[in-house]
Design a protein around this motif. Structure first.
Motif, PDB file in Angstrom:
ATOM      1  N   SER A 148       0.805  -1.223   0.000  1.00  0.00           N
ATOM      2  CA  SER A 148       0.000   0.000   0.000  1.00  0.00           C
ATOM      3  C   SER A 148       0.831   1.263   0.000  1.00  0.00           C
ATOM      4  O   SER A 148       0.303   2.355  -0.078  1.00  0.00           O
ATOM      5  CB  SER A 148      -0.906   0.006   1.252  1.00  0.00           C
ATOM      6  OG  SER A 148      -0.114   0.104   2.426  1.00  0.00           O
ATOM      7  N   GLY A 149       2.151   1.128   0.147  1.00  0.00           N
ATOM      8  CA  GLY A 149       2.991   2.327   0.210  1.00  0.00           C
ATOM      9  C   GLY A 149       3.080   2.870   1.614  1.00  0.00           C
ATOM     10  O   GLY A 149       3.420   4.022   1.816  1.00  0.00           O
ATOM     11  N   SER A 159      15.247   1.588   9.180  1.00  0.00           N
ATOM     12  CA  SER A 159      14.205   0.563   9.186  1.00  0.00           C
ATOM     13  C   SER A 159      14.632  -0.726   8.490  1.00  0.00           C
ATOM     14  O   SER A 159      13.808  -1.597   8.245  1.00  0.00           O
ATOM     15  CB  SER A 159      12.940   1.103   8.497  1.00  0.00           C
ATOM     16  OG  SER A 159      12.438   2.207   9.200  1.00  0.00           O
ATOM     17  N   LEU A 160      15.918  -0.835   8.154  1.00  0.00           N
ATOM     18  CA  LEU A 160      16.372  -2.024   7.432  1.00  0.00           C
ATOM     19  C   LEU A 160      16.071  -3.300   8.199  1.00  0.00           C
ATOM     20  O   LEU A 160      15.616  -4.299   7.623  1.00  0.00           O
ATOM     21  CB  LEU A 160      17.872  -1.918   7.167  1.00  0.00           C
ATOM     22  CG  LEU A 160      18.518  -3.109   6.445  1.00  0.00           C
ATOM     23  CD1 LEU A 160      17.852  -3.345   5.106  1.00  0.00           C
ATOM     24  CD2 LEU A 160      20.008  -2.893   6.281  1.00  0.00           C
ATOM     25  N   LYS A 161      16.308  -3.296   9.494  1.00  0.00           N
ATOM     26  CA  LYS A 161      16.067  -4.503  10.294  1.00  0.00           C
ATOM     27  C   LYS A 161      14.602  -4.894  10.245  1.00  0.00           C
ATOM     28  O   LYS A 161      14.259  -6.083  10.116  1.00  0.00           O
ATOM     29  CB  LYS A 161      16.502  -4.274  11.740  1.00  0.00           C
ATOM     30  CG  LYS A 161      16.379  -5.513  12.613  1.00  0.00           C
ATOM     31  CD  LYS A 161      16.885  -5.249  14.020  1.00  0.00           C
ATOM     32  CE  LYS A 161      16.750  -6.488  14.888  1.00  0.00           C
ATOM     33  NZ  LYS A 161      17.242  -6.263  16.260  1.00  0.00           N
ATOM     34  N   LEU A 201       5.005  -4.816  13.623  1.00  0.00           N
ATOM     35  CA  LEU A 201       6.126  -4.549  12.721  1.00  0.00           C
ATOM     36  C   LEU A 201       5.732  -4.818  11.272  1.00  0.00           C
ATOM     37  O   LEU A 201       6.019  -4.008  10.384  1.00  0.00           O
ATOM     38  CB  LEU A 201       7.305  -5.436  13.127  1.00  0.00           C
ATOM     39  CG  LEU A 201       8.599  -5.370  12.312  1.00  0.00           C
ATOM     40  CD1 LEU A 201       9.787  -5.718  13.207  1.00  0.00           C
ATOM     41  CD2 LEU A 201       8.571  -6.334  11.122  1.00  0.00           C
ATOM     42  N   PHE A 202       5.070  -5.945  11.033  1.00  0.00           N
ATOM     43  CA  PHE A 202       4.701  -6.312   9.658  1.00  0.00           C
ATOM     44  C   PHE A 202       3.725  -5.295   9.071  1.00  0.00           C
ATOM     45  O   PHE A 202       3.836  -4.904   7.902  1.00  0.00           O
ATOM     46  CB  PHE A 202       4.068  -7.710   9.653  1.00  0.00           C
ATOM     47  CG  PHE A 202       3.916  -8.296   8.282  1.00  0.00           C
ATOM     48  CD1 PHE A 202       4.997  -8.891   7.649  1.00  0.00           C
ATOM     49  CD2 PHE A 202       2.707  -8.254   7.611  1.00  0.00           C
ATOM     50  CE1 PHE A 202       4.868  -9.435   6.369  1.00  0.00           C
ATOM     51  CE2 PHE A 202       2.567  -8.790   6.344  1.00  0.00           C
ATOM     52  CZ  PHE A 202       3.652  -9.380   5.726  1.00  0.00           C
ATOM     53  N   LYS A 203       2.805  -4.818   9.885  1.00  0.00           N
ATOM     54  CA  LYS A 203       1.852  -3.829   9.387  1.00  0.00           C
ATOM     55  C   LYS A 203       2.532  -2.501   9.105  1.00  0.00           C
ATOM     56  O   LYS A 203       2.196  -1.803   8.135  1.00  0.00           O
ATOM     57  CB  LYS A 203       0.707  -3.633  10.382  1.00  0.00           C
ATOM     58  CG  LYS A 203      -0.393  -2.722   9.837  1.00  0.00           C
ATOM     59  CD  LYS A 203      -1.609  -2.683  10.737  1.00  0.00           C
ATOM     60  CE  LYS A 203      -2.719  -1.836  10.109  1.00  0.00           C
ATOM     61  NZ  LYS A 203      -3.928  -1.791  10.958  1.00  0.00           N
ATOM     62  N   GLU A 204       3.519  -2.143   9.929  1.00  0.00           N
ATOM     63  CA  GLU A 204       4.258  -0.897   9.710  1.00  0.00           C
ATOM     64  C   GLU A 204       4.974  -0.926   8.368  1.00  0.00           C
ATOM     65  O   GLU A 204       5.022   0.071   7.647  1.00  0.00           O
ATOM     66  CB  GLU A 204       5.270  -0.697  10.843  1.00  0.00           C
ATOM     67  CG  GLU A 204       6.118   0.551  10.700  1.00  0.00           C
ATOM     68  CD  GLU A 204       7.150   0.678  11.796  1.00  0.00           C
ATOM     69  OE1 GLU A 204       8.121   1.428  11.603  1.00  0.00           O
ATOM     70  OE2 GLU A 204       6.998   0.027  12.842  1.00  0.00           O
ATOM     71  N   VAL A 205       5.546  -2.073   8.021  1.00  0.00           N
ATOM     72  CA  VAL A 205       6.318  -2.195   6.786  1.00  0.00           C
ATOM     73  C   VAL A 205       5.425  -2.367   5.572  1.00  0.00           C
ATOM     74  O   VAL A 205       5.672  -1.784   4.516  1.00  0.00           O
ATOM     75  CB  VAL A 205       7.318  -3.371   6.890  1.00  0.00           C
ATOM     76  CG1 VAL A 205       8.021  -3.608   5.559  1.00  0.00           C
ATOM     77  CG2 VAL A 205       8.340  -3.103   7.981  1.00  0.00           C
ATOM     78  N   THR A 206       4.367  -3.181   5.688  1.00  0.00           N
ATOM     79  CA  THR A 206       3.582  -3.565   4.516  1.00  0.00           C
ATOM     80  C   THR A 206       2.219  -2.907   4.419  1.00  0.00           C
ATOM     81  O   THR A 206       1.603  -2.901   3.357  1.00  0.00           O
ATOM     82  CB  THR A 206       3.363  -5.085   4.493  1.00  0.00           C
ATOM     83  OG1 THR A 206       2.492  -5.451   5.576  1.00  0.00           O
ATOM     84  CG2 THR A 206       4.675  -5.838   4.620  1.00  0.00           C
ATOM     85  N   GLY A 207       1.716  -2.391   5.530  1.00  0.00           N
ATOM     86  CA  GLY A 207       0.378  -1.804   5.508  1.00  0.00           C
ATOM     87  C   GLY A 207      -0.728  -2.808   5.754  1.00  0.00           C
ATOM     88  O   GLY A 207      -1.905  -2.454   5.687  1.00  0.00           O
ATOM     89  N   THR A 208      -0.381  -4.054   6.049  1.00  0.00           N
ATOM     90  CA  THR A 208      -1.403  -5.063   6.316  1.00  0.00           C
ATOM     91  C   THR A 208      -0.938  -5.965   7.446  1.00  0.00           C
ATOM     92  O   THR A 208       0.252  -6.012   7.770  1.00  0.00           O
ATOM     93  CB  THR A 208      -1.706  -5.903   5.056  1.00  0.00           C
ATOM     94  OG1 THR A 208      -2.868  -6.699   5.274  1.00  0.00           O
ATOM     95  CG2 THR A 208      -0.531  -6.817   4.708  1.00  0.00           C
TER      96      THR A 208
END
Length: 268
Positions: A148-149, A159-161, A201-208
């Motif tokens: 989703s951007g 945020s690489l980690k 964490l996953f939602k922060e990176v991917t939006g879902t």
């Protein structure tokens, strides 16, 4: 090669800096020198350097004022100070301005070379981290085409980690989503993180969320299988971990706007 601009009001010192340091051996291209802060800023507008070496005690605009003005315009520039003033207040201001090195006069070429070697190492590290972040971002978007951007490229610094952990979680899901009852707890256990932290964490990176991603992977696999008219819908349910056909039908329609049968008919 990193670009360097020197600001020094004493001509003899400027010439010494230009000629006595093997800049190219340090991985540095010398853009030139300016005799005061105002001239240095004009030069920067013409060509932005990676590094700025400036004296503190220049007439008009001091070196500290030059650094403050330069960083306001070019936040990525790395600054080093050359000064005959060994005063705590100047050192304190230099720290506040995030100056990399504070080298005292009289000039010791070997000390200055060592300072620039450390500065180049810092720039190399940042350049490597940026490349890693860009690569991680491209990889994540390839693996998550519906991203989703939520995390833009200019927000990836530091945020690489997180991106790597999200990719690791996605790899676990790609392997396990077909298993019945596969859920967030399985992914968290595989990557060694708590369910709550991993999901956030996953939602922060991917939006879902993790659970939504598992459903998405299942529905995309179902869509692929539905293109084969010989594969029964109940068989598809079993292959993607669904025991209830009604639940599968509801999830599929929510994802694609069509029931599995309607979706299949579009390919007949």
């Amino acid at each position: 090669m990193y670009k360097l601009l020197i600001a020094e009001d004493v001509r003899l010192i400027r010439l010494t800096l230009e000629c006595s340091i093997p800049w190219s051996d340090l991985g540095i291209e010398l853009l030139g020198s300016a005799e005061n802060g105002e001239e240095a800023l004009v030069r920067m507008e013409q060509e932005v350097p990676d590094l700025l070496l400036t004296d503190i005690g220049m007439p008009g605009m001091s070196g500290l004022e030059l650094i403050e003005a330069a960083r306001a315009r070019f936040p990525d520039i790395k600054c080093l100070i050359l000064s005959g003033l060994n005063e705590f207040e100047h050192a304190r201001q230099a720290i506040k301005l995030q100056v990399l090195e504070y080298v005292l006069k009289p000039l010791d070429p070997s000390e200055l070379e060592a300072a620039f070697a450390r500065a180049v190492a810092e720039l190399d590290k940042e350049r490597w981290e940026r490349r890693e972040l860009e690569l991680a971002g491209r990889t994540t978007k390839e693996k998550l085409p519906h991203l989703s951007g939520a995390l833009q490229p200019d927000e990836w610094a530091g945020s690489l980690k997180k991106v790597k952990l999200a990719e690791q979680a996605l790899e676990v899901m790609n392997v396990g989503f077909r298993k019945r009852d596969f859920a967030l707890s399985d992914v968290a256990a595989a990557v060694g993180l708590s369910e709550r932290y991993l999901n956030r964490l996953f939602k922060e990176v991917t939006g879902t969320t993790i659970n939504h991603m598992i459903i998405r992977l299942r529905m995309e696999e179902a869509a692929r299988l539905l293109k084969d008219p010989l594969t029964k819908i109940y068989e598809i349910c079993d292959r993607i971990g669904y025991a209830d056909q009604d639940h599968f039908r509801e999830s599929f329609k929510k994802q694609f706007g069509l029931t599995p049968t309607e979706f299949r008919n579009t390919f007949l």
